[in-house]
Design a protein around this motif. Sequence first.
Motif, PDB file in Angstrom:
ATOM      1  N   GLN A 111       0.833  -1.198   0.000  1.00 12.76           N
ATOM      2  CA  GLN A 111       0.000   0.000   0.000  1.00 12.76           C
ATOM      3  C   GLN A 111       0.871   1.253   0.000  1.00 12.76           C
ATOM      4  OE1 GLN A 111      -2.530   0.238   3.412  1.00 12.76           O
ATOM      5  NE2 GLN A 111      -3.657   1.990   2.649  1.00 12.76           N
ATOM      6  N   PHE A 112       0.475   2.253  -0.782  1.00 13.81           N
ATOM      7  CA  PHE A 112       1.137   3.556  -0.756  1.00 13.81           C
ATOM      8  C   PHE A 112       0.432   4.402   0.294  1.00 13.81           C
ATOM      9  CE2 PHE A 112       2.146   7.841  -2.128  1.00 13.81           C
ATOM     10  CZ  PHE A 112       3.476   7.722  -2.477  1.00 13.81           C
ATOM     11  N   LYS A 113       1.175   4.874   1.295  1.00 17.72           N
ATOM     12  CA  LYS A 113       0.572   5.568   2.433  1.00 17.72           C
ATOM     13  C   LYS A 113       0.786   7.075   2.335  1.00 17.72           C
ATOM     14  CE  LYS A 113       1.241   1.523   5.308  1.00 17.72           C
ATOM     15  NZ  LYS A 113       1.863   0.945   6.479  1.00 17.72           N
ATOM     16  N   TRP A 114      -0.029   7.818   3.039  1.00  9.69           N
ATOM     17  CA  TRP A 114       0.018   9.271   2.987  1.00  9.69           C
ATOM     18  C   TRP A 114       1.357   9.828   3.460  1.00  9.69           C
ATOM     19  CZ3 TRP A 114       1.038  12.291   7.180  1.00  9.69           C
ATOM     20  CH2 TRP A 114       0.913  11.694   8.432  1.00  9.69           C
ATOM     21  N   ASN A 115       1.973   9.170   4.447  1.00  7.89           N
ATOM     22  CA  ASN A 115       3.239   9.691   4.971  1.00  7.89           C
ATOM     23  C   ASN A 115       4.366   9.560   3.938  1.00  7.89           C
ATOM     24  OD1 ASN A 115       2.789   6.910   5.610  1.00  7.89           O
ATOM     25  ND2 ASN A 115       4.625   6.927   6.886  1.00  7.89           N
ATOM     26  N   TYR A 116       4.236   8.630   2.990  1.00  2.94           N
ATOM     27  CA  TYR A 116       5.220   8.542   1.905  1.00  2.94           C
ATOM     28  C   TYR A 116       5.145   9.811   1.055  1.00  2.94           C
ATOM     29  CZ  TYR A 116       4.978   3.494   2.944  1.00  2.94           C
ATOM     30  OH  TYR A 116       4.974   2.265   3.550  1.00  2.94           O
ATOM     31  N   LEU A 117       3.917  10.251   0.800  1.00  2.00           N
ATOM     32  CA  LEU A 117       3.712  11.463   0.005  1.00  2.00           C
ATOM     33  C   LEU A 117       4.307  12.679   0.712  1.00  2.00           C
ATOM     34  CD1 LEU A 117       2.443  12.142  -2.703  1.00  2.00           C
ATOM     35  CD2 LEU A 117       0.307  12.613  -1.518  1.00  2.00           C
ATOM     36  N   VAL A 118       4.160  12.753   2.014  1.00  2.00           N
ATOM     37  CA  VAL A 118       4.751  13.851   2.785  1.00  2.00           C
ATOM     38  C   VAL A 118       6.276  13.800   2.678  1.00  2.00           C
ATOM     39  CG1 VAL A 118       5.076  14.805   5.115  1.00  2.00           C
ATOM     40  CG2 VAL A 118       2.806  14.029   4.381  1.00  2.00           C
ATOM     41  N   GLY A 119       6.837  12.616   2.802  1.00  2.00           N
ATOM     42  CA  GLY A 119       8.281  12.473   2.658  1.00  2.00           C
ATOM     43  C   GLY A 119       8.748  12.885   1.278  1.00  2.00           C
ATOM     44  N   PHE A 120       8.006  12.507   0.237  1.00  2.00           N
ATOM     45  CA  PHE A 120       8.363  12.892  -1.124  1.00  2.00           C
ATOM     46  C   PHE A 120       8.289  14.401  -1.303  1.00  2.00           C
ATOM     47  CE2 PHE A 120       6.877   8.535  -2.908  1.00  2.00           C
ATOM     48  CZ  PHE A 120       8.010   7.944  -2.363  1.00  2.00           C
ATOM     49  N   PHE A 121       7.343  15.042  -0.628  1.00  2.00           N
ATOM     50  CA  PHE A 121       7.265  16.506  -0.683  1.00  2.00           C
ATOM     51  C   PHE A 121       8.574  17.122  -0.204  1.00  2.00           C
ATOM     52  CE2 PHE A 121       6.655  20.393   1.794  1.00  2.00           C
ATOM     53  CZ  PHE A 121       6.277  21.263   0.781  1.00  2.00           C
ATOM     54  N   PHE A 122       9.126  16.580   0.865  1.00  2.00           N
ATOM     55  CA  PHE A 122      10.386  17.116   1.377  1.00  2.00           C
ATOM     56  C   PHE A 122      11.553  16.841   0.432  1.00  2.00           C
ATOM     57  CE2 PHE A 122       7.926  17.146   5.353  1.00  2.00           C
ATOM     58  CZ  PHE A 122       8.125  18.471   5.695  1.00  2.00           C
ATOM     59  N   VAL A 123      11.490  15.745  -0.287  1.00  2.00           N
ATOM     60  CA  VAL A 123      12.513  15.482  -1.305  1.00  2.00           C
ATOM     61  C   VAL A 123      12.399  16.516  -2.423  1.00  2.00           C
ATOM     62  CG1 VAL A 123      13.318  13.835  -3.038  1.00  2.00           C
ATOM     63  CG2 VAL A 123      12.687  13.027  -0.758  1.00  2.00           C
ATOM     64  N   VAL A 124      11.179  16.833  -2.824  1.00  2.00           N
ATOM     65  CA  VAL A 124      10.969  17.867  -3.847  1.00  2.00           C
ATOM     66  C   VAL A 124      11.489  19.204  -3.339  1.00  2.00           C
ATOM     67  CG1 VAL A 124       9.212  19.167  -5.125  1.00  2.00           C
ATOM     68  CG2 VAL A 124       9.064  16.675  -4.964  1.00  2.00           C
ATOM     69  N   LEU A 125      11.300  19.473  -2.073  1.00  2.00           N
ATOM     70  CA  LEU A 125      11.836  20.691  -1.472  1.00  2.00           C
ATOM     71  C   LEU A 125      13.369  20.696  -1.546  1.00  2.00           C
ATOM     72  CD1 LEU A 125      10.778  23.242  -0.087  1.00  2.00           C
ATOM     73  CD2 LEU A 125      10.973  22.051   2.095  1.00  2.00           C
ATOM     74  N   ALA A 126      13.975  19.536  -1.313  1.00  2.43           N
ATOM     75  CA  ALA A 126      15.437  19.414  -1.447  1.00  2.43           C
ATOM     76  C   ALA A 126      15.867  19.687  -2.882  1.00  2.43           C
ATOM     77  CB  ALA A 126      15.886  18.018  -1.007  1.00  2.43           C
ATOM     78  N   VAL A 127      15.091  19.187  -3.845  1.00  2.00           N
ATOM     79  CA  VAL A 127      15.397  19.446  -5.262  1.00  2.00           C
ATOM     80  C   VAL A 127      15.397  20.947  -5.515  1.00  2.00           C
ATOM     81  CG1 VAL A 127      14.544  19.190  -7.637  1.00  2.00           C
ATOM     82  CG2 VAL A 127      14.519  17.223  -6.076  1.00  2.00           C
ATOM     83  N   PHE A 128      14.423  21.636  -4.982  1.00  2.00           N
ATOM     84  CA  PHE A 128      14.357  23.095  -5.156  1.00  2.00           C
ATOM     85  C   PHE A 128      15.636  23.743  -4.658  1.00  2.00           C
ATOM     86  CE2 PHE A 128      13.636  27.148  -2.994  1.00  2.00           C
ATOM     87  CZ  PHE A 128      13.310  27.950  -4.092  1.00  2.00           C
ATOM     88  N   PHE A 129      16.081  23.394  -3.460  1.00  2.00           N
ATOM     89  CA  PHE A 129      17.269  24.030  -2.896  1.00  2.00           C
ATOM     90  C   PHE A 129      18.532  23.655  -3.655  1.00  2.00           C
ATOM     91  CE2 PHE A 129      14.490  24.655   0.798  1.00  2.00           C
ATOM     92  CZ  PHE A 129      14.775  25.988   1.041  1.00  2.00           C
ATOM     93  N   ILE A 130      18.611  22.435  -4.138  1.00  2.49           N
ATOM     94  CA  ILE A 130      19.815  22.001  -4.854  1.00  2.49           C
ATOM     95  C   ILE A 130      19.901  22.640  -6.237  1.00  2.49           C
ATOM     96  CG2 ILE A 130      20.930  19.985  -5.917  1.00  2.49           C
ATOM     97  CD1 ILE A 130      20.005  18.441  -3.377  1.00  2.49           C
ATOM     98  N   PHE A 131      18.789  22.819  -6.918  1.00  2.00           N
ATOM     99  CA  PHE A 131      18.799  23.361  -8.273  1.00  2.00           C
ATOM    100  C   PHE A 131      18.668  24.888  -8.323  1.00  2.00           C
ATOM    101  CE2 PHE A 131      18.324  19.014  -9.428  1.00  2.00           C
ATOM    102  CZ  PHE A 131      18.875  18.915 -10.696  1.00  2.00           C
ATOM    103  N   LYS A 132      18.317  25.517  -7.226  1.00  2.00           N
ATOM    104  CA  LYS A 132      18.148  26.972  -7.184  1.00  2.00           C
ATOM    105  C   LYS A 132      19.511  27.653  -7.335  1.00  2.00           C
ATOM    106  CE  LYS A 132      15.909  30.832  -5.774  1.00  2.00           C
ATOM    107  NZ  LYS A 132      15.758  31.733  -6.871  1.00  2.00           N
ATOM    108  N   LYS A 133      19.558  28.653  -8.208  1.00  2.00           N
ATOM    109  CA  LYS A 133      20.783  29.453  -8.376  1.00  2.00           C
ATOM    110  C   LYS A 133      20.793  30.515  -7.283  1.00  2.00           C
ATOM    111  CE  LYS A 133      21.811  27.660 -12.463  1.00  2.00           C
ATOM    112  NZ  LYS A 133      22.399  26.379 -12.433  1.00  2.00           N
ATOM    113  N   TRP A 134      21.707  30.381  -6.351  1.00  2.00           N
ATOM    114  CA  TRP A 134      21.778  31.326  -5.221  1.00  2.00           C
ATOM    115  C   TRP A 134      22.835  32.374  -5.482  1.00  2.00           C
ATOM    116  CZ3 TRP A 134      17.872  30.884  -1.883  1.00  2.00           C
ATOM    117  CH2 TRP A 134      17.210  29.672  -1.791  1.00  2.00           C
TER     118      TRP A 134
END
Length: 120
Positions: A97-120
């Motif tokens: 089963q795919f659970k809701w907390n997996y989706l929350v964890g993936f959201f944080f991975v997407v947030l990490a992608v934002f910080f890694i790819f952002k030109k600072w």
Amino acid sequence: MLYNLLVMIKAIAPILLLTISNIFMTFAWYGHLKFKAAPIMLVVLVSWGIAFFEYCFQVPANRIGSYVYNAAQLKTIQEVITLIVFSFFSVFYLKEQFKWNYLVGFFFVVLAVFFIFKKW
């Protein structure tokens, strides 16, 4: 125009190759979980055989990708692809089963992608 096409190919090719690589990797690492009665040495040997094909796609993906992305970006792309591939694998192959907390964890991975790819 041809230059732009080549740049686009160099940007997309690693993503496609890493996706194929991750499909092989996921089967090599987790496919045996459906065959728990199989002897561990057989599982290891089969996994190594599958992993060979993983590397046949992963190494060129990173080589080609290094012309467009830095190492941290390549690793981040690979991790996101791994999570997506594994999500489908666990639901459709392992029947988990795919659970809701997996989706929350993936959201944080997407947030990490934002910080890694952002030109600072």
